[in-house]
Design a protein around this motif. Structure first.
Motif, PDB file in Angstrom:
ATOM      1  N   GLY A   1     -55.920   8.133  40.207  1.00 15.42           N
ATOM      2  CA  GLY A   1     -54.853   8.172  39.210  1.00 15.42           C
ATOM      3  C   GLY A   1     -54.578   6.835  38.552  1.00 15.42           C
ATOM      4  N   ALA A   2     -55.101   5.756  39.121  1.00 16.27           N
ATOM      5  CA  ALA A   2     -54.904   4.436  38.516  1.00 16.27           C
ATOM      6  C   ALA A   2     -55.502   4.376  37.117  1.00 16.27           C
ATOM      7  N   ALA A   3     -56.531   5.190  36.888  1.00 20.26           N
ATOM      8  CA  ALA A   3     -57.181   5.187  35.576  1.00 20.26           C
ATOM      9  C   ALA A   3     -56.204   5.568  34.467  1.00 20.26           C
TER      10      ALA A   3
ATOM     11  N   ALA B   1     -43.696  -4.531  37.801  1.00 14.18           N
ATOM     12  CA  ALA B   1     -43.086  -4.967  39.060  1.00 14.18           C
ATOM     13  C   ALA B   1     -43.977  -4.731  40.270  1.00 14.18           C
ATOM     14  N   SER B   2     -44.956  -3.839  40.146  1.00 20.91           N
ATOM     15  CA  SER B   2     -45.750  -3.458  41.319  1.00 20.91           C
ATOM     16  C   SER B   2     -47.156  -4.045  41.328  1.00 20.91           C
ATOM     17  N   ILE B   3     -47.445  -4.942  40.403  1.00 21.89           N
ATOM     18  CA  ILE B   3     -48.812  -5.481  40.283  1.00 21.89           C
ATOM     19  C   ILE B   3     -49.313  -6.045  41.617  1.00 21.89           C
ATOM     20  N   THR B   4     -48.521  -6.910  42.225  1.00 19.87           N
ATOM     21  CA  THR B   4     -48.946  -7.569  43.466  1.00 19.87           C
ATOM     22  C   THR B   4     -49.114  -6.562  44.601  1.00 19.87           C
ATOM     23  N   ASP B   5     -48.126  -5.692  44.772  1.00 22.38           N
ATOM     24  CA  ASP B   5     -48.199  -4.713  45.860  1.00 22.38           C
ATOM     25  C   ASP B   5     -49.370  -3.746  45.669  1.00 22.38           C
ATOM     26  N   ARG B   6     -49.611  -3.339  44.431  1.00 22.05           N
ATOM     27  CA  ARG B   6     -50.708  -2.399  44.202  1.00 22.05           C
ATOM     28  C   ARG B   6     -52.049  -3.018  44.567  1.00 22.05           C
ATOM     29  N   GLU B   7     -52.162  -4.306  44.324  1.00 22.63           N
ATOM     30  CA  GLU B   7     -53.420  -4.985  44.656  1.00 22.63           C
ATOM     31  C   GLU B   7     -53.525  -5.219  46.161  1.00 22.63           C
ATOM     32  N   SER B   8     -52.463  -5.749  46.753  1.00 21.81           N
ATOM     33  CA  SER B   8     -52.543  -6.102  48.176  1.00 21.81           C
ATOM     34  C   SER B   8     -52.637  -4.862  49.068  1.00 21.81           C
ATOM     35  N   LEU B   9     -52.067  -3.771  48.622  1.00 29.46           N
ATOM     36  CA  LEU B   9     -52.091  -2.538  49.436  1.00 29.46           C
ATOM     37  C   LEU B   9     -53.239  -1.610  49.045  1.00 29.46           C
ATOM     38  N   ASP B  10     -54.065  -2.057  48.104  1.00 31.68           N
ATOM     39  CA  ASP B  10     -55.270  -1.318  47.707  1.00 31.68           C
ATOM     40  C   ASP B  10     -54.952   0.039  47.088  1.00 31.68           C
TER      41      ASP B  10
ATOM     42  N   CYS C   1     -51.870   9.512  45.850  1.00 33.35           N
ATOM     43  CA  CYS C   1     -51.203   9.564  44.548  1.00 33.35           C
ATOM     44  C   CYS C   1     -50.877   8.155  44.067  1.00 33.35           C
ATOM     45  N   PHE C   2     -51.413   7.769  42.924  1.00 33.53           N
ATOM     46  CA  PHE C   2     -51.194   6.430  42.393  1.00 33.53           C
ATOM     47  C   PHE C   2     -49.768   6.248  41.898  1.00 33.53           C
TER      48      PHE C   2
ATOM     49  N   GLY D   1     -51.359  13.818  34.565  1.00 28.29           N
ATOM     50  CA  GLY D   1     -51.929  12.524  34.178  1.00 28.29           C
ATOM     51  C   GLY D   1     -50.921  11.528  33.651  1.00 28.29           C
ATOM     52  N   ILE D   2     -49.738  11.499  34.230  1.00 27.37           N
ATOM     53  CA  ILE D   2     -48.741  10.540  33.729  1.00 27.37           C
ATOM     54  C   ILE D   2     -49.140   9.106  34.084  1.00 27.37           C
ATOM     55  N   GLN D   3     -48.677   8.206  33.234  1.00 27.65           N
ATOM     56  CA  GLN D   3     -48.871   6.781  33.480  1.00 27.65           C
ATOM     57  C   GLN D   3     -47.697   6.247  34.298  1.00 27.65           C
ATOM     58  N   LEU D   4     -47.914   5.111  34.936  1.00 26.78           N
ATOM     59  CA  LEU D   4     -46.776   4.418  35.542  1.00 26.78           C
ATOM     60  C   LEU D   4     -45.802   4.041  34.442  1.00 26.78           C
ATOM     61  N   ASP D   5     -44.525   4.076  34.763  1.00 33.50           N
ATOM     62  CA  ASP D   5     -43.533   3.601  33.798  1.00 33.50           C
ATOM     63  C   ASP D   5     -43.732   2.096  33.636  1.00 33.50           C
ATOM     64  N   ASP D   6     -43.525   1.619  32.405  1.00 33.58           N
ATOM     65  CA  ASP D   6     -43.879   0.231  32.079  1.00 33.58           C
ATOM     66  C   ASP D   6     -43.333  -0.794  33.064  1.00 33.58           C
ATOM     67  N   GLY D   7     -42.042  -0.692  33.349  1.00 35.02           N
ATOM     68  CA  GLY D   7     -41.424  -1.692  34.207  1.00 35.02           C
ATOM     69  C   GLY D   7     -41.946  -1.631  35.636  1.00 35.02           C
TER      70      GLY D   7
END
Lengths: 130, 218
Positions: A108-110, A93-102, B216-217, A83-89
């Motif tokens: 795991g996004a939770a 940096a990936s906000i746009t890509d994560r949204e556009s690529l769904d 995998c997110f 259950g690791i989180q994305l690293d802060d940076g």
């Protein structure tokens, strides 16, 4: 990032689309994606796609591709299982890509839903394994 | 023998040895169950379901693995992209976060070994004979809550994916060796134009497709 460093324009959407087997801007894309799909999904014959890949990039590189598929099957399990989180940076940096690529639809996004990144943290994947 | 094959051999030996909190026999049992998940009816029914929670049923314990341990191995092996914090909390309450983390690590390592053999068109390796001995049972001093489901190394300099198994150092050592030989290549990981037979963009393409197929997110 590695695409930019190598002067390539990568079709990320095509790379992520399980139904797409074709050129995404990386040499031997079609063979690499066909081999990966065969191993992961059983779509296509593993031996045939491996032979086609070896004809395109050589036996050593094909072995390395097999190793990458294998290790990422482990990486997804340790990442999602702990259950690791994305690293802060990277989160920033990936906000746009994560949204556009769904990508945000993945369960795991939770784990990263309550992140509030601080500045000055690594922002690229190549900084993650140091 | 290539460095990849050598790393696979070394990881196989490590799995058969006593681990952090599990014996060699228990770790080999986890390997057996990881393989069984490919065809296990409950696992496959959960995979097909819109939500795995919609499927009733449970995995029975065995002589080596308790029922919650079986659940951890089977779910991690068969449907890792849909694990949740509440599911993990339930298993951790039953078996402890150290054993939970070690089972995640063992499942991941043996998945790497088996998936590589499959990709190379080789037969499945026979399960090794477990080595005798007791688990190390070392709890690292430098772990704590960093927002993950289990305790991990505290400190801002290490990326989250690099400390997933830091709670279980014996298992983590085998895992990190696999990552280094199969993908990250030590200091070369910083080099976007590395000089390996598979170019960096080709490696990242395979990695991207593989993680996407596994939903995998991270």
């Amino acid at each position: 990032m590695s695409g930019e460093a190598n002067g390539l324009h990568i079709d990320l959407e095509g790379a992520l689309d399980a139904d797409h087997i074709g050129d995404v801007g990386v040499p031997a894309s079609a063979e690499l994606l066909a081999f990966t799909n065969a191993v992961e999904l059983g779509r296509g014959d593993i031996d045939q796609t491996r032979a086609a890949l070896a004809a395109a990039i050589g036996a050593e590189a094909t072995t390395e591709a097999a190793a990458i598929i294998a290790i990422f099957n482990g990486l997804v399990r340790v990442a999602d299982g702990t259950g690791i989180q994305l690293d802060d940076g990277v989160f920033t940096a990936s906000i746009t890509d994560r949204e556009s690529l769904d990508i945000n639809r993945f369960a795991g996004a939770a784990n990263s839903a309550d992140l509030h990144p601080a500045p000055g943290i690594p922002t690229a994947v190549h900084q993650l394994f140091s | 023998m290539s460095s990849i094959d050598e790393a696979q051999r070394s990881a196989t030996e490590a799995i058969a040895s006593p681990g952090d909190w599990l014996t060699g026999a228990q770790r080999i049992a986890a390997w057996r169950e990881t393989r069984a998940a490919d065809t296990n009816e409950l696992d496959q029914e959960r995979r097909r379901a819109l939500s795995p929670n919609a499927v009733s049923g449970s995995h029975a314990g065995t002589a080596e693995l308790s029922a919650p341990a079986m659940e951890v191995v089977h779910r991690t092996a068969s449907d890792p992209g849909r694990l949740t914090r509440s599911w993990a909390a339930e298993q951790i309450a039953a078996i402890g976060e150290e054993t939970y983390t070690e089972l995640i690590g063992v499942t991941a390592i043996v998945t790497v070994i088996d998936r590589f053999q499959r990709a190379m068109g080789r037969p499945e390796l026979p399960l090794p004979t477990p080595a005798a001995g007791e688990p190390m049972q070392v709890h690292p001093d430098d772990v704590g809550d960093i927002g993950a489901w289990v305790s991990q190394t505290v400190g801002p300099t290490t990326a989250n994916v690099s400390r997933t198994l830091s709670l279980v150092p014996v298992t983590n050592q085998a895992w990190r060796q696999l990552v280094d030989t199969h993908y990250s290549h030590g200091a070369e990981f910083m080099n976007m134009q590395w000089d390996f037979p598979l170019s960096r963009p080709q490696a990242e393409l395979v990695a991207t497709r593989s993680t996407a197929l596994n939903e995998c997110f991270y």
